[in-house]
Design a protein around this motif. Sequence first.
Motif, PDB file in Angstrom:
ATOM      1  N   LYS A 123       8.805  55.401 -14.103  1.00 15.17           N
ATOM      2  CA  LYS A 123       9.605  54.213 -13.772  1.00 15.17           C
ATOM      3  C   LYS A 123       8.755  52.937 -13.852  1.00 15.17           C
ATOM      4  CE  LYS A 123      13.436  54.282 -12.640  1.00 15.17           C
ATOM      5  NZ  LYS A 123      14.643  54.135 -13.470  1.00 15.17           N
ATOM      6  N   PHE A 124       7.478  53.042 -13.496  1.00 11.49           N
ATOM      7  CA  PHE A 124       6.572  51.890 -13.601  1.00 11.49           C
ATOM      8  C   PHE A 124       6.474  51.437 -15.053  1.00 11.49           C
ATOM      9  CE2 PHE A 124       2.220  50.665 -14.830  1.00 11.49           C
ATOM     10  CZ  PHE A 124       2.181  49.404 -14.265  1.00 11.49           C
ATOM     11  N   PHE A 125       6.223  52.388 -15.967  1.00  9.22           N
ATOM     12  CA  PHE A 125       6.081  52.024 -17.369  1.00  9.22           C
ATOM     13  C   PHE A 125       7.406  51.493 -17.940  1.00  9.22           C
ATOM     14  CE2 PHE A 125       2.266  54.750 -17.081  1.00  9.22           C
ATOM     15  CZ  PHE A 125       1.342  53.822 -17.519  1.00  9.22           C
ATOM     16  N   GLU A 126       8.508  52.062 -17.471  1.00 10.35           N
ATOM     17  CA  GLU A 126       9.827  51.577 -17.916  1.00 10.35           C
ATOM     18  C   GLU A 126      10.062  50.145 -17.416  1.00 10.35           C
ATOM     19  OE1 GLU A 126      14.331  52.403 -16.495  1.00 10.35           O
ATOM     20  OE2 GLU A 126      13.209  54.212 -17.070  1.00 10.35           O
ATOM     21  N   ALA A 127       9.772  49.884 -16.140  1.00 10.69           N
ATOM     22  CA  ALA A 127      10.023  48.571 -15.540  1.00 10.69           C
ATOM     23  C   ALA A 127       9.081  47.498 -16.081  1.00 10.69           C
ATOM     24  CB  ALA A 127       9.885  48.650 -14.018  1.00 10.69           C
ATOM     25  N   SER A 128       7.825  47.882 -16.366  1.00  4.99           N
ATOM     26  CA  SER A 128       6.849  46.890 -16.826  1.00  4.99           C
ATOM     27  C   SER A 128       6.949  46.636 -18.327  1.00  4.99           C
ATOM     28  CB  SER A 128       5.431  47.346 -16.483  1.00  4.99           C
ATOM     29  OG  SER A 128       5.094  48.523 -17.203  1.00  4.99           O
ATOM     30  N   GLY A 129       7.392  47.646 -19.059  1.00  2.00           N
ATOM     31  CA  GLY A 129       7.460  47.501 -20.514  1.00  2.00           C
ATOM     32  C   GLY A 129       6.111  47.709 -21.193  1.00  2.00           C
ATOM     33  N   ILE A 130       5.143  48.244 -20.459  1.00  2.00           N
ATOM     34  CA  ILE A 130       3.810  48.479 -21.030  1.00  2.00           C
ATOM     35  C   ILE A 130       3.907  49.570 -22.100  1.00  2.00           C
ATOM     36  CG2 ILE A 130       1.494  49.379 -20.545  1.00  2.00           C
ATOM     37  CD1 ILE A 130       1.676  48.028 -17.800  1.00  2.00           C
ATOM     38  N   LYS A 131       3.278  49.257 -23.243  1.00  2.00           N
ATOM     39  CA  LYS A 131       3.288  50.204 -24.366  1.00  2.00           C
ATOM     40  C   LYS A 131       1.881  50.322 -24.938  1.00  2.00           C
ATOM     41  CE  LYS A 131       8.046  49.496 -25.891  1.00  2.00           C
ATOM     42  NZ  LYS A 131       8.634  48.801 -24.837  1.00  2.00           N
ATOM     43  N   LYS A 132       1.658  51.390 -25.683  1.00  2.00           N
ATOM     44  CA  LYS A 132       0.362  51.570 -26.359  1.00  2.00           C
ATOM     45  C   LYS A 132       0.132  50.384 -27.294  1.00  2.00           C
ATOM     46  CE  LYS A 132       0.096  56.575 -26.283  1.00  2.00           C
ATOM     47  NZ  LYS A 132       0.061  57.814 -27.051  1.00  2.00           N
ATOM     48  N   GLY A 133      -1.115  49.980 -27.368  1.00  2.00           N
ATOM     49  CA  GLY A 133      -1.463  48.893 -28.283  1.00  2.00           C
ATOM     50  C   GLY A 133      -1.450  47.516 -27.639  1.00  2.00           C
ATOM     51  N   MET A 134      -0.980  47.422 -26.387  1.00  2.00           N
ATOM     52  CA  MET A 134      -0.976  46.121 -25.708  1.00  2.00           C
ATOM     53  C   MET A 134      -2.393  45.795 -25.235  1.00  2.00           C
ATOM     54  SD  MET A 134       2.524  46.378 -23.418  1.00  2.00           S
ATOM     55  CE  MET A 134       2.788  44.671 -23.023  1.00  2.00           C
ATOM     56  N   THR A 135      -2.711  44.528 -25.201  1.00  2.00           N
ATOM     57  CA  THR A 135      -4.016  44.114 -24.683  1.00  2.00           C
ATOM     58  C   THR A 135      -4.008  44.230 -23.171  1.00  2.00           C
ATOM     59  OG1 THR A 135      -3.406  41.805 -24.399  1.00  2.00           O
ATOM     60  CG2 THR A 135      -4.251  42.448 -26.584  1.00  2.00           C
ATOM     61  N   ALA A 136      -5.201  44.184 -22.568  1.00  2.00           N
ATOM     62  CA  ALA A 136      -5.322  44.277 -21.108  1.00  2.00           C
ATOM     63  C   ALA A 136      -4.578  43.125 -20.439  1.00  2.00           C
ATOM     64  CB  ALA A 136      -6.790  44.283 -20.697  1.00  2.00           C
ATOM     65  N   ALA A 137      -4.642  41.940 -21.006  1.00  2.00           N
ATOM     66  CA  ALA A 137      -3.958  40.775 -20.429  1.00  2.00           C
ATOM     67  C   ALA A 137      -2.443  40.951 -20.496  1.00  2.00           C
ATOM     68  CB  ALA A 137      -4.380  39.504 -21.159  1.00  2.00           C
ATOM     69  N   GLU A 138      -1.949  41.505 -21.597  1.00  2.00           N
ATOM     70  CA  GLU A 138      -0.509  41.751 -21.739  1.00  2.00           C
ATOM     71  C   GLU A 138      -0.040  42.798 -20.738  1.00  2.00           C
ATOM     72  OE1 GLU A 138       0.299  40.934 -26.502  1.00  2.00           O
ATOM     73  OE2 GLU A 138      -0.591  42.844 -25.895  1.00  2.00           O
ATOM     74  N   LYS A 139      -0.859  43.833 -20.556  1.00  2.00           N
ATOM     75  CA  LYS A 139      -0.514  44.882 -19.592  1.00  2.00           C
ATOM     76  C   LYS A 139      -0.476  44.324 -18.173  1.00  2.00           C
ATOM     77  CE  LYS A 139      -2.379  48.798 -22.204  1.00  2.00           C
ATOM     78  NZ  LYS A 139      -3.402  49.848 -22.244  1.00  2.00           N
ATOM     79  N   LYS A 140      -1.467  43.498 -17.849  1.00  2.00           N
ATOM     80  CA  LYS A 140      -1.531  42.902 -16.511  1.00  2.00           C
ATOM     81  C   LYS A 140      -0.321  42.010 -16.257  1.00  2.00           C
ATOM     82  CE  LYS A 140      -4.618  40.420 -13.435  1.00  2.00           C
ATOM     83  NZ  LYS A 140      -5.917  39.760 -13.271  1.00  2.00           N
ATOM     84  N   ALA A 141       0.069  41.226 -17.235  1.00  2.00           N
ATOM     85  CA  ALA A 141       1.226  40.339 -17.102  1.00  2.00           C
ATOM     86  C   ALA A 141       2.514  41.152 -16.954  1.00  2.00           C
ATOM     87  CB  ALA A 141       1.321  39.409 -18.306  1.00  2.00           C
ATOM     88  N   ALA A 142       2.619  42.220 -17.749  1.00  2.00           N
ATOM     89  CA  ALA A 142       3.819  43.061 -17.687  1.00  2.00           C
ATOM     90  C   ALA A 142       3.939  43.768 -16.346  1.00  2.00           C
ATOM     91  CB  ALA A 142       3.799  44.083 -18.823  1.00  2.00           C
ATOM     92  N   ALA A 143       2.794  44.192 -15.790  1.00  2.00           N
ATOM     93  CA  ALA A 143       2.794  44.920 -14.517  1.00  2.00           C
ATOM     94  C   ALA A 143       3.067  44.019 -13.322  1.00  2.00           C
ATOM     95  CB  ALA A 143       1.465  45.633 -14.342  1.00  2.00           C
TER      96      ALA A 143
END
Length: 196
Positions: A123-143
Amino acid sequence: MTPKQFNDRLRLKSSEIKHLMERTLPVKIGAIAQSHYKENFRNSGFDGTKWKTTWRQQHGSGAASSYGPLLSKRKNLYNSITRTTGKGTVTISTNVEYAAIHNEGGTLHPKVTPKMRKFAWAKFFEASGIKKGMTAAEKKAAAANEDAKKWLGLALTKKTSLSINIPKRQFIGESEVLSKKIIDIIDDELNKILKQ
């Protein structure tokens, strides 16, 4: 009509009144009560007192967020309201195990299981939209979104059990509105017999 005439009429109609009390009224009152309690679901409250909105309604997305507090696509709790009539009696009930906690409110203490943690991560990955290939900054923003934070908190919690407060959302029980409907139907049915 004098009291004596009324009593005489009652004696003449005693078998009809007995049938009314033992057979007809339980069926009619049961149908009215069942309908009344189901109406509480449709109105999202009990006899005019609105239920507290759910997290799903406030933060959810899609079709699920459009359903009322105790409703879902399947309507399990709603459809579980049944009536059983007997000789002079009617019982309105539900056999759903979670009905009481919703009707009366209270606190639940579910255990945090590995399966629950796995679900929380999904559910975390679904809600954040984090996907493979994202940068650390993109992941942090999505989370950073609130929904994702809630699921991340559950996935990472060190607790072995949770305390979940379920607010009271009464849908069945004593009701002045229903009592008035029942009195009205009894009066109507008795008047039909006595006027014949």
